[in-house]
Design an enzyme around this catalytic site. Structure first.
Site, mmCIF file in Angstrom:
data_model
loop_
_atom_site.group_PDB
_atom_site.id
_atom_site.type_symbol
_atom_site.label_atom_id
_atom_site.label_comp_id
_atom_site.label_asym_id
_atom_site.label_seq_id
_atom_site.Cartn_x
_atom_site.Cartn_y
_atom_site.Cartn_z
ATOM 1 C CG ASN A 13 -2.137 -0.765 1.226
ATOM 2 O OD1 ASN A 13 -3.026 -0.581 0.057
ATOM 3 N ND2 ASN A 13 -2.244 -1.856 1.523
ATOM 4 C CB ILE A 88 -3.970 -0.960 19.213
ATOM 5 C CG1 ILE A 88 -4.396 -2.111 18.544
ATOM 6 C CG2 ILE A 88 -5.254 -0.049 19.546
ATOM 7 C CD1 ILE A 88 -5.325 -1.803 17.380
ATOM 8 C CG ASN A 103 -6.313 1.320 9.047
ATOM 9 O OD1 ASN A 103 -5.317 1.153 8.733
ATOM 10 N ND2 ASN A 103 -7.163 0.518 9.436
ATOM 11 C CG HIS A 105 -10.507 -3.326 7.518
ATOM 12 N ND1 HIS A 105 -9.778 -3.782 8.412
ATOM 13 C CD2 HIS A 105 -11.542 -3.794 7.341
ATOM 14 C CE1 HIS A 105 -10.371 -4.868 8.792
ATOM 15 N NE2 HIS A 105 -11.394 -5.068 8.008
ATOM 16 C CG ASP A 146 -10.648 -2.184 11.661
ATOM 17 O OD1 ASP A 146 -10.557 -3.474 11.697
ATOM 18 O OD2 ASP A 146 -9.576 -1.526 11.202
HETATM 19 C C1 GRF Z 1 -2.992 -5.712 3.611
HETATM 20 O O1 GRF Z 1 -3.639 -7.104 3.666
HETATM 21 C C2 GRF Z 1 -3.881 -4.800 3.799
HETATM 22 O O2 GRF Z 1 -5.118 -5.078 3.442
HETATM 23 C C3 GRF Z 1 -3.934 -4.211 5.034
HETATM 24 O O3 GRF Z 1 -2.788 -4.676 5.756
HETATM 25 C C4 GRF Z 1 -2.023 -5.652 4.781
HETATM 26 C C5 GRF Z 1 -0.703 -5.586 4.290
HETATM 27 O O4 GRF Z 1 -0.695 -4.432 3.415
HETATM 28 N N1 GRF Z 1 -4.115 -2.779 4.982
HETATM 29 P P1 GRF Z 1 0.882 -3.962 2.885
HETATM 30 O O5 GRF Z 1 1.053 -4.954 1.693
HETATM 31 O O6 GRF Z 1 1.915 -4.270 3.845
HETATM 32 O O7 GRF Z 1 0.619 -2.664 2.284
#
Ligand code: GRF
Length: 193
Positions: A13, A88, A103, A105, A146
């Protein structure tokens, strides 16, 4: 606007945020620092992009973790993005940064959120529940898990999805579109908060 990204893992991400800011000349945000609460491959992605990184030790407890993050960011950051961040953050931190932490999710909140709903667990739960759709959600972070106000969502039909691994892959593709777009809009149109 100046953004800090918090990670705990692979950072796909984070990568999508980096790539968007590189290709969209008018991207409303600049990632100025990346912080991880544990050794994470995502740190290498930031370093490759020339972005400052910090590796913090969550074993000293969440209060210390939050204080360290707060000291690093102080009043130099406009938004904090949790991108695969698994710690958290404590109440006082959340209060201080109210409506400035988002965030992502990997499900359609308010369903399939909360403790334990991360990684493959969330996708297994969605399939086990016989849901017709899944997807991803970007929301403001509040003191729950969340539970903050939803900002944006993207969904997909599950009629052609057979297992949790496939669902995770498809949802991650949507995340990589939704998060950069949502952050860009937040930074250019404001959150009205
Ligand atoms: C992914 O499953 C995403 O949905 C959640 O964290 C997990 C790892 O994401 N937000 P990333 O590849 O480290 O960004």
């Amino acid at each position: 606007l100046r953004v800090a990204v918090l990670i705990s893992g692979g950072g796909s991400n984070l990568q999508s945020l980096i790539d968007f800011a590189r290709t969209e000349y008018n991207a409303g945000y600049e990632i100025v620092t990346v912080i991880s609460d544990r050794p994470a491959e995502g740190l290498a992605r930031a370093e490759k992009a020339g972005i400052q990184t910090h590796l913090l030790d969550r074993k000293k407890g969440m209060k210390v973790l939050a204080e360290n993050i707060d000291n690093l960011l102080e009043n130099t950051i406009d938004y904090i993005v949790l991108a695969g961040f698994l710690s958290i953050l404590d109440r006082s931190f959340i209060e201080k940064w109210k409506n400035r932490i988002i965030n992502i999710h990997p499900a359609l909140l308010p369903d399939f959120g909360g403790k334990g709903m991360y990684g493959m667990n969330v996708h297994r739960a969605v399939l086990a529940a016989g849901a017709e759709k899944s997807g991803c959600t970007v929301h403001f972070v509040d003191n729950g898990i969340d539970t903050g106000e939803i900002i944006s969502q993207m969904s997909l039909d599950l009629d052609k999805i057979w297992n949790a691994e496939q669902l995770q892959k498809e949802v991650l593709k949507l995340e990589h579109k939704l998060l950069p777009q949502t952050l860009h809009l937040l930074c250019t149109k404001g959150s009205g908060k």
